[in-house]
Design a protein around this motif. Structure first.
Motif, short mmCIF file in Angstrom:
data_model
loop_
_atom_site.label_atom_id
_atom_site.label_comp_id
_atom_site.label_asym_id
_atom_site.label_seq_id
_atom_site.Cartn_x
_atom_site.Cartn_y
_atom_site.Cartn_z
N SER A 142 1.03 -1.30 -0.03
CA SER A 142 0.02 0.07 0.08
C SER A 142 0.81 1.05 -0.03
O SER A 142 2.31 1.19 0.18
N LYS A 143 0.27 2.42 0.00
CA LYS A 143 0.92 3.71 0.07
C LYS A 143 1.09 4.07 1.31
O LYS A 143 1.75 5.18 1.72
N PHE A 144 0.46 3.43 2.14
CA PHE A 144 0.75 3.88 3.85
C PHE A 144 2.24 3.53 3.98
O PHE A 144 2.52 2.41 3.81
N TYR A 179 0.31 8.78 5.86
CA TYR A 179 -0.52 8.84 4.77
C TYR A 179 -0.13 9.81 3.55
O TYR A 179 -0.72 10.20 2.64
N ILE A 188 -0.50 9.71 0.24
CA ILE A 188 -1.75 9.46 -0.46
C ILE A 188 -2.52 10.78 -0.59
O ILE A 188 -3.00 11.21 -1.37
N ASP A 223 -5.44 15.07 9.26
CA ASP A 223 -5.63 13.58 9.63
C ASP A 223 -6.95 13.63 10.05
O ASP A 223 -7.64 12.47 9.52
N LEU A 266 -11.36 8.49 4.68
CA LEU A 266 -11.40 7.09 4.59
C LEU A 266 -12.45 6.29 4.71
O LEU A 266 -12.79 5.15 4.20
N GLN A 269 -0.14 13.78 9.99
CA GLN A 269 -0.61 13.03 8.87
C GLN A 269 -0.56 11.64 9.29
O GLN A 269 -0.02 10.68 8.32
N LEU A 300 -7.31 -0.82 1.82
CA LEU A 300 -6.23 0.11 1.70
C LEU A 300 -5.37 0.25 0.88
O LEU A 300 -4.79 1.06 0.45
#
Length: 375
Positions: free
Chosen positions: A298-300, A315, A318, A323, A330, A352, A372
């Motif tokens: 994922s990009k997390f 994040y 993204i 947040d 989300l 974030q 996600l």
């Protein structure tokens, strides 16, 4: 006039309500969604027809106190006097509230390390005290220069949380040594150690205040069976403190709840004879590993998780949104609920970051991760 005029609705309620409204997978609130150990359920069923439904002694069911004392000695080599140094509470939150209101008076100052659990500050305010919020370092380790600079003649109490909610950080030996030196210098200051995730540690062993002779005489340790045994709805916790402090705590406790659910105490007491806390830890290691592996693509960005059942993520790859806004997005757009970390700071520090709870079934974690990784 409100005693808590600036206290909003809990972020946990807000996010859970929003998740329910949009049918999102709820990884926000910190409670397991998998079944309770069948052995504990069977113990409870067998107890229902027995004579266990009246008040227990104010400080707790004797057999439960004995079992906790044995557990404490086994894990921490601390001998606890069950009559004078231990108290069963209606969850750790009630225990923490009781401790704060036992010792904090008007204008007393209480040092709280941010990001911090949201029950600490309101408890201080209700007691008439002044919360002094000090930020942890960027890696969520304690900054003792900041802490010492915040100590004044009015400082009554320092609250620490280890393993740490929301970040999953665990204190190291050197940090406890620094704390010992600090409190030796400021010997009038008491310590409240919130250790509700003590049996959920991964990277290195949890170090309890129970193991620190230099601190025990001025410290109160708060623990939670709700967290350790994943029965959060039972609201059974306990405090360990030296007799001189416990005497004052019991004075307040008796007029708050007096005694705790008798059925729950009997059931937990019997369960402690057979449960293996190492197996509980292994189960959470497995869940942490699963969730982290599922989010690898994922990009997390996943931060280290040394303990608790929370995974903090960044994040930034993204979105540039704050947040709180991103957490709501989300839920609404992607169907997964998390907690924004900024709510745990006095000044709403926003890096974030989000907190996911992985105390869920594997199926729930897999379903959430599928959503996600698509973001």
């Amino acid at each position: 006039m409100s005693k808590l005029p600036n206290t909003p609705t809990s972020i946990f309620s807000i996010m859970s309500q929003l998740a329910n409204k949009h049918g999102a997978i709820n990884l926000s609130q910190g409670f397991p969604n998998f079944p309770v150990d069948e052995r504990l359920l069977n113990i409870t069923k067998n107890l229902i027809g027995k004579n266990v439904h009246q008040y227990t002694p104010m400080n707790g069911l004797p057999s439960l106190l004995e079992n906790i004392a044995s557990l404490t000695f086994k894990n921490y080599k601390r001998k606890v006097n069950i009559a004078s140094e231990m108290l069963i509470t209606a969850g750790a939150t009630q225990g923490i509230y009781t401790v704060i209101n036992s010792f904090v008076k008007n204008n007393d100052e209480v040092i709280i390390l941010d990001p911090s659990y949201d029950s600490y500050e309101p408890s201080v305010l209700v007691a008439g005290g002044k919360p002094v919020r000090i930020s942890l370092n960027d890696d969520y380790s304690p900054n003792f220069n900041r802490i010492e600079d915040a100590i004044t003649k009015n400082t009554k109490l320092i609250i620490i949380n280890n393993p740490h909610n929301p970040t999953g950080k665990i204190w190291k030996e050197s940090e406890f040594q620094a704390l010992e030196s600090l409190l030796e210098k400021h010997d009038r200051v008491l310590l409240l150690s919130d250790e509700v995730y003590e049996y959920i540690s991964f990277s290195h062993p949890h170090i309890s205040i129970n193991t620190r002779p230099k601190l025990r005489d001025k410290a109160i340790v708060a623990s939670s069976f709700g967290k350790s045994l994943h029965v959060t709805g039972w609201k059974v916790g306990y405090l360990i403190a030296p007799e001189k402090l416990m005497l004052e705590i019991k004075k307040i406790h008796q007029f708050l709840v007096f005694s705790i659910s008798s059925l729950s105490q009997h059931a937990i007491s019997e369960y402690l004879d057979i449960v293996d806390f190492n197996e509980i830890e292994k189960m959470y290691v497995s869940k942490r590993t699963l969730f982290q592996n599922l989010l690898k693509n994922s990009k997390f960005e996943l931060l280290p998780c040394e303990g608790t059942y929370f995974q903090v993520v960044n994040y930034k790859q993204i979105s540039t949104k704050g947040d709180m806004d991103f957490a709501k997005e989300l839920i609404v757009k992607h169907g997964v609920a998390a907690i924004p970390i900024s709510v745990f700071y006095k000044d709403s520090t926003d890096k974030q970051m989000l907190r996911f709870c992985f105390a869920k079934t594997d199926e729930t974690l897999i379903a959430a991760a599928e959503k996600l990784v698509k973001i």
